[in-house]
Design an enzyme around this catalytic site. Structure first.
Site, PDB file in Angstrom:
ATOM      1  N   ASP A   3     -55.435 -30.374  -0.059  1.00 39.22           N
ATOM      2  CA  ASP A   3     -56.362 -29.243   0.530  1.00 39.22           C
ATOM      3  C   ASP A   3     -56.178 -29.373   1.910  1.00 39.22           C
ATOM      4  O   ASP A   3     -55.774 -30.246   2.454  1.00 39.22           O
ATOM      5  CB  ASP A   3     -58.125 -29.769   0.093  1.00 39.22           C
ATOM      6  CG  ASP A   3     -58.008 -31.160   0.029  1.00 39.22           C
ATOM      7  OD1 ASP A   3     -57.559 -32.121   0.927  1.00 39.22           O
ATOM      8  OD2 ASP A   3     -58.936 -31.820  -0.729  1.00 39.22           O
ATOM      9  N   ASP A  11     -58.662 -29.601   5.420  1.00 40.32           N
ATOM     10  CA  ASP A  11     -59.897 -29.852   5.960  1.00 40.32           C
ATOM     11  C   ASP A  11     -59.979 -29.596   7.208  1.00 40.32           C
ATOM     12  O   ASP A  11     -58.861 -29.950   8.074  1.00 40.32           O
ATOM     13  CB  ASP A  11     -60.423 -31.252   5.759  1.00 40.32           C
ATOM     14  CG  ASP A  11     -60.521 -31.489   4.366  1.00 40.32           C
ATOM     15  OD1 ASP A  11     -61.027 -30.712   3.490  1.00 40.32           O
ATOM     16  OD2 ASP A  11     -60.465 -32.836   3.832  1.00 40.32           O
ATOM     17  N   ASP A  40     -60.555 -43.789   8.400  1.00 41.57           N
ATOM     18  CA  ASP A  40     -60.211 -45.338   7.801  1.00 41.57           C
ATOM     19  C   ASP A  40     -58.837 -45.797   8.030  1.00 41.57           C
ATOM     20  O   ASP A  40     -58.667 -47.006   8.517  1.00 41.57           O
ATOM     21  CB  ASP A  40     -60.188 -44.964   6.187  1.00 41.57           C
ATOM     22  CG  ASP A  40     -59.441 -44.018   5.693  1.00 41.57           C
ATOM     23  OD1 ASP A  40     -58.944 -43.189   6.496  1.00 41.57           O
ATOM     24  OD2 ASP A  40     -59.519 -43.467   4.424  1.00 41.57           O
TER      25      ASP A  40
END
Length: 510
Positions: free
Chosen positions: A55, A57, A169
């Protein structure tokens, strides 16, 4: 202030041809409105590795309700931090405002901004109507009002691109692609880690894993999918904090498991998870089955099927994925036939959970019935009532609940495997079988785990020969042409029934 590494267009391989066209529309409109708009996260990482992103983003300096003003097909979601979802048919482009990392638990729910609510009658009476602005100017004014509002007593989680990068992260997930200059922006050293094939945490992994234990699982998933090695501090932090996985949301974890099974790297990922003993707090049954050869063969077959496609196909539904783990480990429980229990009295609390019965004559009880069926028949003959059997308990793998619908569909899939393997079945019976609900999932299961390519080719040829007729169930009384028969079976016509006449009775002759 950290100076980012900026890689110009001539020095990196990302081309706009590789970016989803709808994601480009969103990027360009945000840029034209005066906002900063970056492609962010895993999509930039995958494009740099010449992989197809799952995807796309987008990160932006525009606030969610500014984004909503720019796109009519936009919906705002989320409570603690609002996100904008721009939808194009079945596709969703997620647009997130840059935010900063704040300590876990210190966030408070953002107050609903004034521009996100309809003006009440009181506000219309007390305040003069503001001048009308174009959508972009209005969005900027609303955002300025949100930041300058002194009556909001919650933390402002919006931040700069740099703060947003350090909030993420792992370093390889914190790369930005700037649509204004077509350059790559790196604040955290992710480009070098990408070249070195290293999964490295942003900040102290002990702290980051306590903030979100699922990051431990994601580190291993990424390392398995990309064939990267994991930084030693991450390995030590996983060993120290893997017990925290039991505190994560079970619904979130089951979705992570399904993503792994759809990735095409399920065998490698679950082997790595078992090696780091990260399955033990969540699904100890799978951890104990790590020495089961059948499990790895099942996951290898699933991966081989998935890699035939560029993206995860719709045929890989949850019951098929679920069975690829449950069946080789023997975790699929048998379905128990629960009978209705006779109720002699009518307690108030069970009055709504009983079934009325029509009294039967004692002679209607067949002498060959079982003891339970005989007792039921005798109670029915006496006009008794019955309590519905309780529902089957939800299947759980460790702490992960499995939806009843997925469990039942898996049973149906397994029940059809013998019929799919039967090549002696008549064409009419095959066509009837094709239009049963679980047939498509059953054929997918047979293709993955059936190990009978000749049977599979036979079915594919049969479906292809039917063409458009395969999409429609046969009409009642019709059947497909069978060899040796002269065309389709003709439907028998019933006589026409007249309404309102009970017949005529001839008077007796005198």
């Amino acid at each position: 202030m950290t100076e980012p590494v900026i890689v110009p267009r001539a020095e990196h391989p990302i081309s706009r041809r590789d970016i989803d066209s709808d994601a480009l529309k969103v990027l360009y409109r945000l840029h034209e409105s005066g906002a900063v708009a970056y492609l962010v996260g895993g999509s930039v990482r995958d494009l740099l590795l010449s992989r197809r992103p799952k995807d796309f983003d987008i990160g932006t300096s525009a606030h969610p309700y500014q984004v909503k003003k720019l796109f009519r097909n936009c919906w705002i979601i989320g409570r603690r931090f609002r996100l904008a979802h721009v939808r194009f048919g079945l596709k969703t482009i997620e647009v997130a405002t840059f935010r900063k990392n704040i300590p876990a638990g210190s966030e408070s729910e953002p107050a609903e901004p004034a521009f996100a609510r309809e003006d009440s009658d009181q506000l219309r009476r007390d305040k003069p109507e503001p001048p009308r602005l174009d959508p972009v100017a209005q969005g900027r004014a609303d955002a300025r009002a949100l930041l300058d509002n002194k009556h909001q007593h919650h933390d402002n989680t919006f931040g700069t691109p740099e703060e947003d990068a350090f909030r993420r992260d792992f370093t390889i997930n914190a790369l930005f692609y700037d649509i204004a200059t077509y350059s790559i922006i790196d604040y955290v050293g992710g480009l070098q880690d990408l070249k070195n094939g290293l999964i490295r945490s942003i900040g102290d992994p002990n702290v980051r894993f306590q903030e979100d234990p699922v990051r431990m699982l994601r580190a291993i998933v990424m390392a398995s999918r990309l064939s990267f090695r994991i930084d030693r501090p991450i390995v030590d932090a996983i060993a120290a904090h893997r017990g925290l996985m039991a505190t994560a949301s079970s619904s979130r974890l089951i979705e992570e498991y399904y993503k792994i099974l759809r990735s095409g790297y399920a065998e490698l990922t679950f082997r790595a998870l078992a090696e780091h003993r990260l399955l033990d707090p969540v699904t100890p049954e799978i951890q104990r089955g790590a020495n089961n050869k059948a499990l790895w063969e099942s996951l290898a077959a699933l991966d081989a099927y998935r890699r035939k496609f560029d993206a995860a196909p719709a045929s890989l539904r949850n019951p098929v994925l679920l069975g690829s783990i449950l069946i080789p480990l023997g975790l699929m429980p048998r379905q128990e036939r629960r009978s209705f229990e006779p109720v002699e009295e009518e307690p108030e609390e069970t009055a709504g959970n009983r079934v009325g019965a029509t009294p039967l004559h004692p002679k209607a009880v067949h002498p060959g019935l079982s003891a339970g069926a005989l007792a039921k028949a005798e109670a029915l003959a006496k006009g008794g009532r019955f309590r519905r059997p309780p529902k089957e308990p939800i299947l759980k793998i460790g702490m992960l609940p499995i939806a009843r619908g997925d469990t039942e569909r898996l049973r149906q899939i397994l029940s059809l495997q013998g019929r799919i393997a039967d090549l002696e079945m008549s064409p009419r019976a095959r066509r009837s079988l094709m239009h049963r609900g679980p047939f498509d999932d059953s054929l997918t299961w047979f293709e993955i785990h059936g190990h009978a390519p000749a049977v599979l080719e036979h079915w594919k040829g049969f479906i292809e020969a039917l063409g458009d007729e395969a999409k429609h169930p046969p009409a009642e009384g019709e059947g497909a042409a069978v060899e040796g028969e002269g065309g389709p079976r003709r439907r028998r016509r019933r006589g026409r029934r007249r309404r309102g006449r009970r017949g005529f009775k001839r008077p007796p002759e005198t």
